[in-house]
Design an enzyme around this catalytic site. Sequence first.
Site, PDB file in Angstrom:
ATOM      1  N   GLU A 297      27.375 -55.776 -35.510  1.00 26.00           N
ATOM      2  CA  GLU A 297      26.441 -54.658 -35.460  1.00 26.00           C
ATOM      3  C   GLU A 297      26.541 -53.796 -36.713  1.00 26.00           C
ATOM      4  O   GLU A 297      25.529 -53.296 -37.222  1.00 26.00           O
ATOM      5  CB  GLU A 297      26.717 -53.828 -34.204  1.00 26.00           C
ATOM      6  CG  GLU A 297      26.429 -54.608 -32.917  1.00 26.00           C
ATOM      7  CD  GLU A 297      27.431 -54.416 -31.804  1.00 26.00           C
ATOM      8  OE1 GLU A 297      27.476 -55.277 -30.894  1.00 26.00           O
ATOM      9  OE2 GLU A 297      28.196 -53.430 -31.844  1.00 26.00           O
TER      10      GLU A 297
ATOM     11  N   ASP B 144      33.296 -52.276 -24.716  1.00 27.81           N
ATOM     12  CA  ASP B 144      33.045 -51.112 -23.865  1.00 27.81           C
ATOM     13  C   ASP B 144      34.356 -50.446 -23.455  1.00 27.81           C
ATOM     14  O   ASP B 144      34.462 -49.219 -23.447  1.00 27.81           O
ATOM     15  CB  ASP B 144      32.261 -51.540 -22.622  1.00 27.81           C
ATOM     16  CG  ASP B 144      30.947 -52.217 -22.977  1.00 27.81           C
ATOM     17  OD1 ASP B 144      30.205 -51.653 -23.792  1.00 27.81           O
ATOM     18  OD2 ASP B 144      30.685 -53.314 -22.464  1.00 27.81           O
TER      19      ASP B 144
ATOM     20  N   GLU C 220      26.689 -46.235 -27.576  1.00 25.55           N
ATOM     21  CA  GLU C 220      27.327 -47.545 -27.711  1.00 25.55           C
ATOM     22  C   GLU C 220      26.264 -48.555 -28.126  1.00 25.55           C
ATOM     23  O   GLU C 220      25.299 -48.804 -27.399  1.00 25.55           O
ATOM     24  CB  GLU C 220      27.977 -47.954 -26.382  1.00 25.55           C
ATOM     25  CG  GLU C 220      28.878 -49.160 -26.500  1.00 25.55           C
ATOM     26  CD  GLU C 220      30.141 -48.919 -27.321  1.00 25.55           C
ATOM     27  OE1 GLU C 220      30.779 -49.913 -27.712  1.00 25.55           O
ATOM     28  OE2 GLU C 220      30.496 -47.746 -27.576  1.00 25.55           O
TER      29      GLU C 220
END
Length: 495
Positions: free
Chosen positions: A323, A477, A292
């Site tokens: 990201e 998450d 992750e």
Amino acid sequence: MWRKASAAALLALAVGYFYHGSPDLPEHILQYVGLPSFRASPQSRVSLEQVISAAWDALITLPTRQWSKVAVGVNACVDVVVSGVGLLQAMAVDPGAGQDHEVLHSKEDLKESFIHYMERGAAAERFFSDPEAFGRIARAAAEFPGAKLYVGGNAALIGQKLASYPDLMVLLCGPVGPKLHEMLDEQIVVPPESLQETDEFHLILEYKAGEKWGSTQAPQANRFIFSHDVSNGAMSSLETFVASLDEFEPDLVVLSGLHMMEGQGRELWEERLKEAVSAISDIRKDIPIHLELASMTDKDYMNSIMQEQVMPIVSSIGLNEQELLFLSQAGEGPHSELAAWKGVPDVGRVSDILLWILEQHGRSEPSSEADLTRIHFHTLAYHILATVDGHWGNQAAAVMAGARVASTQACGLRSVDPGKVEVKAPLEFHSSHGEPREKLTLNPAEPVTAWRRGNVTFHLTVVLVCKQPLRTVGLGDAISAEGLVYSERKTQQPF
């Protein structure tokens, strides 16, 4: 066959229920669900969100082979969540111009970086270098009216989500202090070596959609995270984590926290990254590893993770639009000339970057020695799962499950409330930004669009975006965890 038939029957019942109470389904939805259009009052109209939500409930099914034990590590902390604007005002900080800082050294740096991301509605995470200044800010945050404490850190949050499945055993390794241990789900196993006397605290400055501070207005709700976290910053629990795997015997490993090392400086992270790769390489080859990712600013560090070090030895990664673009910029990949995304990230551009990652750093060809075969991409409006053919199953259900949990968790609900969410993604898009490209459409009654490019298959679903989100921290998450629960690793390889 029976599963698809059952899903179709359930969907028909769901849509039939909506239709019975609201016979005038919009024309653009009726063309997909195959119901006749009759006139009725506008108040009884069935929404696009209702049709997508009903389709999710009908079509999301767990895979035949499910994980029984998952080991998660290695960043864990206590999140202190406060109003970002409120806290900065309480600290007598005046609003001004935004400017991004790779590392925060003062409350002025904090203010400028917060404004920089608030005006973009983007998430970010930074390291605060001064322990004494951070301590003062942390005390002010903890005492701020309305401040709340939560389980924090990607690994702990993923562990919490996985532990909500009663048949799944979860091991969590990370710096677990007394407060965090108290808040963790009792189903989570924490090795004694991971327990420490004090907690690591991360400060989460949240802002709402439309919130103003000076001349800055947030286009959407999000958060800015910062910490002075030495234990997580050095990934000090990694070796303990790997050593615990022999006894625990997981069938899936989830790894996070690499971004925390970035703030340690090049000399330290270069050495520690080598040690981390050596430790990760000791994990049995038959156990898939999901990595992750999180917000980073150092292109050299990202390149080390991507090209030389970590990415080739993991099976799956999860990441958001910030990201993804930074990863492409660091590696001079597709669309790396973009400074930032404008509005909803273009599906074609996202697809190009995902394909590039799997082709350049993954196992898209039989001759490749890399292990990477899966990427779970999430942005506010839609999610994409990109997988190398033959390695993963049940990905349509997995991408829908991730989108559904984004909707429910943001709104603080157990199930989707169609009246509290909205579609923000385009229902028509292209498979690539360049040529050749395919024009694609998302069917609301079967809300996954799939396409192939070479040996890679893409599954896209829209997100039913919460109109008034209660909490944005940990959504990524939860999305990745849910996507993994609904994913199945294929034992037979295609090559």
